[in-house]
Design a protein around this motif. Structure first.
Motif, PDB file in Angstrom:
ATOM      1  N   LYS A  89      -9.280  -4.652   7.624  1.00 49.06           N
ATOM      2  CA  LYS A  89      -8.799  -3.277   7.459  1.00 49.06           C
ATOM      3  C   LYS A  89      -8.064  -2.819   8.717  1.00 49.06           C
ATOM      4  O   LYS A  89      -7.004  -2.198   8.638  1.00 49.06           O
ATOM      5  N   LYS A  90      -8.598  -3.165   9.885  1.00 53.19           N
ATOM      6  CA  LYS A  90      -7.942  -2.796  11.134  1.00 53.19           C
ATOM      7  C   LYS A  90      -6.589  -3.487  11.254  1.00 53.19           C
ATOM      8  O   LYS A  90      -5.600  -2.863  11.653  1.00 53.19           O
ATOM      9  N   CYS A 147      -4.608  -4.641   8.835  1.00 50.84           N
ATOM     10  CA  CYS A 147      -3.637  -4.149   7.852  1.00 50.84           C
ATOM     11  C   CYS A 147      -3.250  -2.696   8.092  1.00 50.84           C
ATOM     12  O   CYS A 147      -2.097  -2.320   7.861  1.00 50.84           O
ATOM     13  N   ASP A 148      -4.181  -1.870   8.516  1.00 51.13           N
ATOM     14  CA  ASP A 148      -3.920  -0.433   8.617  1.00 51.13           C
ATOM     15  C   ASP A 148      -3.456   0.016   9.998  1.00 51.13           C
ATOM     16  O   ASP A 148      -2.808   1.059  10.116  1.00 51.13           O
ATOM     17  N   THR A 155       0.833  -1.200   0.000  1.00 49.88           N
ATOM     18  CA  THR A 155       0.000   0.000   0.000  1.00 49.88           C
ATOM     19  C   THR A 155       0.869   1.253   0.000  1.00 49.88           C
ATOM     20  O   THR A 155       0.570   2.227  -0.704  1.00 49.88           O
ATOM     21  N   ARG A 214      -4.986  -9.236   1.287  1.00 46.53           N
ATOM     22  CA  ARG A 214      -6.118  -8.912   2.166  1.00 46.53           C
ATOM     23  C   ARG A 214      -7.186 -10.008   2.103  1.00 46.53           C
ATOM     24  O   ARG A 214      -7.824 -10.317   3.117  1.00 46.53           O
ATOM     25  N   ARG A 224     -14.469  -7.717   6.753  1.00 42.95           N
ATOM     26  CA  ARG A 224     -13.607  -6.752   6.071  1.00 42.95           C
ATOM     27  C   ARG A 224     -13.139  -5.633   6.992  1.00 42.95           C
ATOM     28  O   ARG A 224     -12.035  -5.128   6.856  1.00 42.95           O
ATOM     29  N   LYS A 225     -13.977  -5.243   7.948  1.00 43.76           N
ATOM     30  CA  LYS A 225     -13.575  -4.184   8.883  1.00 43.76           C
ATOM     31  C   LYS A 225     -12.405  -4.639   9.747  1.00 43.76           C
ATOM     32  O   LYS A 225     -11.482  -3.867  10.012  1.00 43.76           O
TER      33      LYS A 225
END
Length: 148
Positions: free
Chosen positions: A100-101, A103-104, A62, A86, A96-97
């Protein structure tokens, strides 16, 4: 004989064991720490660390994507690899949430760390059945240690 057989069966069938690992990993990523038996914690550690490693790869991709132009073939390849990583993580949680948490937020803390993302601290025996209990934690980043 169990020569070269890794992992413990935890006295349950494969499907139940996989479901247990996914649920424990979900709770660990949501709360940062969980209390479980030592055997389950030792089985969960490699599962969680492989997920964090995949998330770190997705995070670095990313970051590389930010430097590339959007229409170039290199950017398209990086974008597809990021999506694939992902999806590999999402295969375990179907949320998915949470992916996202992971990975981010979670993976960003460990970008400079080469493994050892979790810590097992033994607590002693459980009162009901005398099972050895432990706390499984995500290791904090170096910055928090410096402030202490």
């Amino acid at each position: 004989m169990r020569h070269r057989v890794s992992g413990s069966r935890l006295n349950m069938p494969h499907s139940q064991r996989v479901a247990l690992m996914k649920n424990l990993a979900r709770e660990l990523f949501e709360h940062g720490t969980i209390v479980t038996t030592v055997t389950k914690a030792k089985e969960l550690r490699p599962f969680v660390e492989s997920i964090i490693t995949r998330a770190k790869k997705a995070t670095t991709i990313t970051q590389e994507l930010g430097t590339k132009s959007t229409g170039s073939p290199e950017a398209m390849e990086l974008k597809s690899r990021n999506l694939a990583l992902r999806r590999e993580i999402n295969r375990n949680f179907n949320d998915r949430k949470l992916v996202k948490k992971i990975c981010d937020e979670v993976a960003v803390k460990y970008l400079t760390r080469n493994g050892g993302y979790t810590r097992i601290v033994k607590l002693g025996m459980r009162r009901g059945d005398a099972s050895e209990m432990a706390v499984l934690q995500l290791v904090d980043s170096e910055e928090k240690k410096e402030t202490k």
